[in-house]
Design a protein around this motif. Structure first.
Motif, mmCIF file in Angstrom:
data_model
loop_
_atom_site.group_PDB
_atom_site.id
_atom_site.type_symbol
_atom_site.label_atom_id
_atom_site.label_comp_id
_atom_site.label_asym_id
_atom_site.label_seq_id
_atom_site.Cartn_x
_atom_site.Cartn_y
_atom_site.Cartn_z
ATOM 1 N N SER A 1 -11.410 6.519 3.981
ATOM 2 C CA SER A 1 -11.527 5.892 2.673
ATOM 3 C C SER A 1 -12.578 4.806 2.762
ATOM 4 O O SER A 1 -12.445 3.865 3.543
ATOM 5 C CB SER A 1 -10.180 5.299 2.240
ATOM 6 O OG SER A 1 -10.344 4.384 1.177
ATOM 7 N N SER A 2 -13.634 4.922 1.969
ATOM 8 C CA SER A 2 -14.670 3.903 1.980
ATOM 9 C C SER A 2 -14.138 2.582 1.437
ATOM 10 O O SER A 2 -14.549 1.504 1.888
ATOM 11 C CB SER A 2 -15.873 4.372 1.169
ATOM 12 O OG SER A 2 -15.490 4.645 -0.175
ATOM 13 N N SER A 3 -13.207 2.646 0.478
ATOM 14 C CA SER A 3 -12.624 1.418 -0.057
ATOM 15 C C SER A 3 -11.790 0.714 0.991
ATOM 16 O O SER A 3 -11.819 -0.522 1.102
ATOM 17 C CB SER A 3 -11.782 1.731 -1.298
ATOM 18 O OG SER A 3 -12.584 2.208 -2.357
ATOM 19 N N LEU B 59 -12.372 -3.060 2.422
ATOM 20 C CA LEU B 59 -11.298 -4.049 2.429
ATOM 21 C C LEU B 59 -11.060 -4.605 3.822
ATOM 22 O O LEU B 59 -10.874 -5.815 4.000
ATOM 23 C CB LEU B 59 -10.010 -3.400 1.911
ATOM 24 C CG LEU B 59 -9.709 -3.474 0.422
ATOM 25 C CD1 LEU B 59 -8.500 -2.614 0.098
ATOM 26 C CD2 LEU B 59 -9.458 -4.918 -0.006
ATOM 27 N N GLU B 60 -11.067 -3.731 4.807
ATOM 28 C CA GLU B 60 -10.828 -4.183 6.173
ATOM 29 C C GLU B 60 -11.909 -5.160 6.625
ATOM 30 O O GLU B 60 -11.620 -6.153 7.291
ATOM 31 C CB GLU B 60 -10.762 -2.986 7.128
ATOM 32 C CG GLU B 60 -10.353 -3.369 8.544
ATOM 33 C CD GLU B 60 -10.126 -2.180 9.433
ATOM 34 O OE1 GLU B 60 -9.262 -2.268 10.332
ATOM 35 O OE2 GLU B 60 -10.794 -1.144 9.239
ATOM 36 N N SER C 58 -5.285 7.694 -0.452
ATOM 37 C CA SER C 58 -5.789 6.507 0.229
ATOM 38 C C SER C 58 -6.945 5.887 -0.542
ATOM 39 O O SER C 58 -6.959 4.683 -0.821
ATOM 40 C CB SER C 58 -6.241 6.869 1.648
ATOM 41 O OG SER C 58 -6.839 5.766 2.294
ATOM 42 N N GLU C 59 -7.942 6.690 -0.892
ATOM 43 C CA GLU C 59 -9.098 6.149 -1.602
ATOM 44 C C GLU C 59 -8.685 5.629 -2.978
ATOM 45 O O GLU C 59 -9.132 4.554 -3.408
ATOM 46 C CB GLU C 59 -10.181 7.219 -1.742
ATOM 47 C CG GLU C 59 -11.394 6.776 -2.551
ATOM 48 C CD GLU C 59 -12.078 5.540 -1.984
ATOM 49 O OE1 GLU C 59 -12.604 4.731 -2.773
ATOM 50 O OE2 GLU C 59 -12.072 5.364 -0.733
ATOM 51 N N ALA C 60 -7.840 6.357 -3.689
ATOM 52 C CA ALA C 60 -7.408 5.912 -5.015
ATOM 53 C C ALA C 60 -6.647 4.590 -4.933
ATOM 54 O O ALA C 60 -6.835 3.689 -5.762
ATOM 55 C CB ALA C 60 -6.538 6.984 -5.669
ATOM 56 N N THR C 61 -5.773 4.453 -3.929
ATOM 57 C CA THR C 61 -4.979 3.238 -3.778
ATOM 58 C C THR C 61 -5.837 2.054 -3.363
ATOM 59 O O THR C 61 -5.826 0.992 -4.010
ATOM 60 C CB THR C 61 -3.866 3.463 -2.742
ATOM 61 O OG1 THR C 61 -2.995 4.511 -3.189
ATOM 62 C CG2 THR C 61 -3.057 2.188 -2.529
ATOM 63 N N PHE C 62 -6.590 2.205 -2.288
ATOM 64 C CA PHE C 62 -7.363 1.075 -1.777
ATOM 65 C C PHE C 62 -8.572 0.768 -2.654
ATOM 66 O O PHE C 62 -9.070 -0.364 -2.648
ATOM 67 C CB PHE C 62 -7.759 1.328 -0.326
ATOM 68 C CG PHE C 62 -6.583 1.349 0.609
ATOM 69 C CD1 PHE C 62 -5.757 0.247 0.713
ATOM 70 C CD2 PHE C 62 -6.280 2.478 1.354
ATOM 71 C CE1 PHE C 62 -4.651 0.252 1.553
ATOM 72 C CE2 PHE C 62 -5.185 2.492 2.202
ATOM 73 C CZ PHE C 62 -4.364 1.381 2.301
ATOM 74 N N ARG D 146 -8.357 0.620 -5.845
ATOM 75 C CA ARG D 146 -7.791 -0.307 -6.820
ATOM 76 C C ARG D 146 -7.619 -1.696 -6.210
ATOM 77 O O ARG D 146 -7.914 -2.712 -6.850
ATOM 78 C CB ARG D 146 -6.449 0.225 -7.319
ATOM 79 C CG ARG D 146 -5.822 -0.602 -8.414
ATOM 80 C CD ARG D 146 -6.668 -0.642 -9.667
ATOM 81 N NE ARG D 146 -6.928 0.684 -10.203
ATOM 82 C CZ ARG D 146 -7.429 0.909 -11.399
ATOM 83 N NH1 ARG D 146 -7.728 -0.103 -12.194
ATOM 84 N NH2 ARG D 146 -7.664 2.138 -11.810
ATOM 85 N N VAL D 147 -7.159 -1.765 -4.969
ATOM 86 C CA VAL D 147 -6.990 -3.057 -4.305
ATOM 87 C C VAL D 147 -8.348 -3.740 -4.136
ATOM 88 O O VAL D 147 -8.498 -4.942 -4.389
ATOM 89 C CB VAL D 147 -6.291 -2.888 -2.948
ATOM 90 C CG1 VAL D 147 -6.124 -4.253 -2.259
ATOM 91 C CG2 VAL D 147 -4.926 -2.218 -3.114
ATOM 92 N N LEU D 148 -9.336 -2.971 -3.698
ATOM 93 C CA LEU D 148 -10.670 -3.530 -3.493
ATOM 94 C C LEU D 148 -11.241 -4.096 -4.787
ATOM 95 O O LEU D 148 -11.822 -5.200 -4.794
ATOM 96 C CB LEU D 148 -11.607 -2.457 -2.930
ATOM 97 C CG LEU D 148 -13.057 -2.874 -2.704
ATOM 98 C CD1 LEU D 148 -13.153 -3.983 -1.661
ATOM 99 C CD2 LEU D 148 -13.901 -1.664 -2.289
ATOM 100 N N ALA D 149 -11.114 -3.380 -5.883
ATOM 101 C CA ALA D 149 -11.641 -3.861 -7.160
ATOM 102 C C ALA D 149 -10.980 -5.179 -7.559
ATOM 103 O O ALA D 149 -11.644 -6.108 -8.049
ATOM 104 C CB ALA D 149 -11.420 -2.802 -8.239
ATOM 105 N N HIS D 150 -9.666 -5.283 -7.339
ATOM 106 C CA HIS D 150 -8.952 -6.511 -7.678
ATOM 107 C C HIS D 150 -9.427 -7.664 -6.803
ATOM 108 O O HIS D 150 -9.681 -8.775 -7.298
ATOM 109 C CB HIS D 150 -7.455 -6.285 -7.506
ATOM 110 C CG HIS D 150 -6.610 -7.451 -7.920
ATOM 111 N ND1 HIS D 150 -6.440 -7.825 -9.233
ATOM 112 C CD2 HIS D 150 -5.888 -8.340 -7.188
ATOM 113 C CE1 HIS D 150 -5.647 -8.880 -9.309
ATOM 114 N NE2 HIS D 150 -5.307 -9.213 -8.070
ATOM 115 N N VAL D 151 -9.550 -7.406 -5.517
ATOM 116 C CA VAL D 151 -9.989 -8.445 -4.578
ATOM 117 C C VAL D 151 -11.399 -8.921 -4.915
ATOM 118 O O VAL D 151 -11.677 -10.133 -4.916
ATOM 119 C CB VAL D 151 -9.912 -7.907 -3.133
ATOM 120 C CG1 VAL D 151 -10.713 -8.792 -2.178
ATOM 121 C CG2 VAL D 151 -8.458 -7.816 -2.675
#
Length: 413
Positions: free
Chosen positions: A18-20, A24-25, A86-90, A92-97
């Motif tokens: 997942s690139s997102s 994030l990492e 994984s990509e769909a979930t992270f 969304r987290v990345l966009a919020h962060v």
């Protein structure tokens, strides 16, 4: 080694890249973002705890269930899906962060909550690499499973399952799912709506049959290939009507949350760097108003020298993926069935409910109750990461309300 109650039958497969997640990492490793991860059972108090922690502690942002994604892309056409949870979930987290970072101009601390039945075990390592602090929320299965059963059946009343012929006005005797009767014992009232009102009033669900069990499998999460591999060991496609009763039982078992939690904790043991994890029981949190949990997080997460926002943070929100749902679909699937009570509460409410007797549950849930109660008791009594029960929980007016909780709490090792 895995705890004896783990029950995992399929090792987690490697999650697709997942690139997102990678982005994030990098932000976590650079100190730009710190994540506190709440993981717990559906209808086990997770949203109430998430909301209270967010509003009490100086978090900069929160995401409620970023893995609540709806059907996989292409579901309407029944097309094969190459989408990655994984990509769909992270993503969304990345966009919020990234939004929080742009607004604050400094590092941010974010609270993320997930429920066990939505997180496939193959994503556990990824969450462990992102979130340094974990809060695992459990609850007496006699309380949690009653509420969970109602949240799944509420979707008949809400209209979410109308496409499967299950409606509020359906005649009780004519309700079937894949040829199985919803009621093993015919209720005295003619319609589903009237029968369900009486079941909830009497707190007696023992008359439900195999059709009700199959109704509990009808959910968009169950259509994702990764979800099916976690629940069944193999992807079977989006049409679940041809599944055996044994396969449907395994799906319902997963959706109850305890088998999922067992596999997730087993997967977490394999992670090289363990997060700072605490296990809390929701009844304990209710008894002390979350005081012990808040004190722990304040000391470990918001220590001196760590930037703390919270002054102008956004209001608490449910569903990080709200834009993926129409208002009508969201209301049918989640608004009333899952989040209505918790989102309206201004504080953690004290314990008030007496657990339901096992014989009041449908026959298809009773074996799962026994294994879940053993898992819950083992965690609270034997796992050193579990917060001890507060003194208030073992005194009046709470002492005696939940005899099983009292017994487990007083026998803690």
């Amino acid at each position: 080694s895995s705890p004896p109650w783990c029950g995992a039958t399929h090792p987690p497969r490697a999650m697709s890249s997942s690139s997102s997640f990678a982005a994030l990492e990098r932000k976590c490793e650079a100190g730009e973002v710190r994540i506190v991860f709440v993981l717990g059972l559906a209808r086990g108090g997770t949203t109430a705890i998430e909301k209270y922690l967010y509003e009490t502690l100086p978090f900069d942002g929160q995401l409620n269930e970023p893995s609540l994604l709806g059907p996989p892309p292409g579901a309407e056409a029944q097309a094969p899906s190459e989408a990655s949870r994984s990509e769909a979930t992270f993503g969304r987290v990345l966009a919020h962060v990234e939004g929080l970072l742009a607004e604050s101009g400094r590092g941010v601390t974010v609270l993320v909550k997930e429920v066990t039945n939505k997180v496939v075990p193959s994503m556990v390592e990824q969450w462990a690499r992102l979130a340094k602090w974990w809060v695992v929320v459990v609850r007496n299965p006699l309380l949690q499973m009653e509420s969970r059963l109602k949240s799944m059946l509420d979707r008949i009343d809400s209209g979410a399952l109308a496409q499967h012929g299950l409606r509020r006005e359906s005649l009780s005797g004519a309700m079937h799912v894949a040829g199985r009767r919803v009621f093993a014992e015919m209720p005295a009232v003619p319609t589903w709506s009237a029968a369900y009102v009486e079941m909830k009033r009497a707190r007696d669900f023992s008359g439900l049959g195999a059709g009700a069990m199959r109704a509990c499998t009808l959910h968009p999460f169950c259509e994702w290939p990764e979800s099916q591999e976690a629940m069944l060991g193999v992807a079977v496609g989006r049409d679940l009507s041809g599944l055996s009763d044994e396969q449907c039982e395994r799906i319902v078992d997963w959706r109850l949350g305890w088998t999922a939690l067992a596999q997730q904790l087993a997967a977490l043991e394999l992670v090289p760097t363990q997060p700072d994890l605490v296990i809390v029981d929701f009844s304990s949190v209710q008894a002390d108003g979350a005081e012990a949990l808040v004190d722990r997080l304040r000391a470990r997460v918001f220590e001196d020298g760590v930037p703390a926002g919270g002054g102008n943070k956004a209001a608490f929100e449910t569903c990080a993926n709200g834009d993926l749902w129409s208002t009508g679909d969201w209301d049918k699937w989640y608004a009333a069935p899952c989040f209505e009570k918790a989102t309206k509460a201004r504080a953690i409410e004290p314990p008030s409910k007496v657990p339901l007797s096992p014989e009041k549950f449908p026959p298809f849930l009773r074996p799962k109750l026994e294994s879940a109660c053993r898992a819950w008791a083992d965690l609270l009594r034997r796992d050193p990461r579990a917060l001890p029960p507060p003194r208030a929980a073992l005194r009046a007016p709470f002492l005696g309300l939940d005899p099983l909780y009292d017994a487990v709490s007083t026998r803690r090792r």
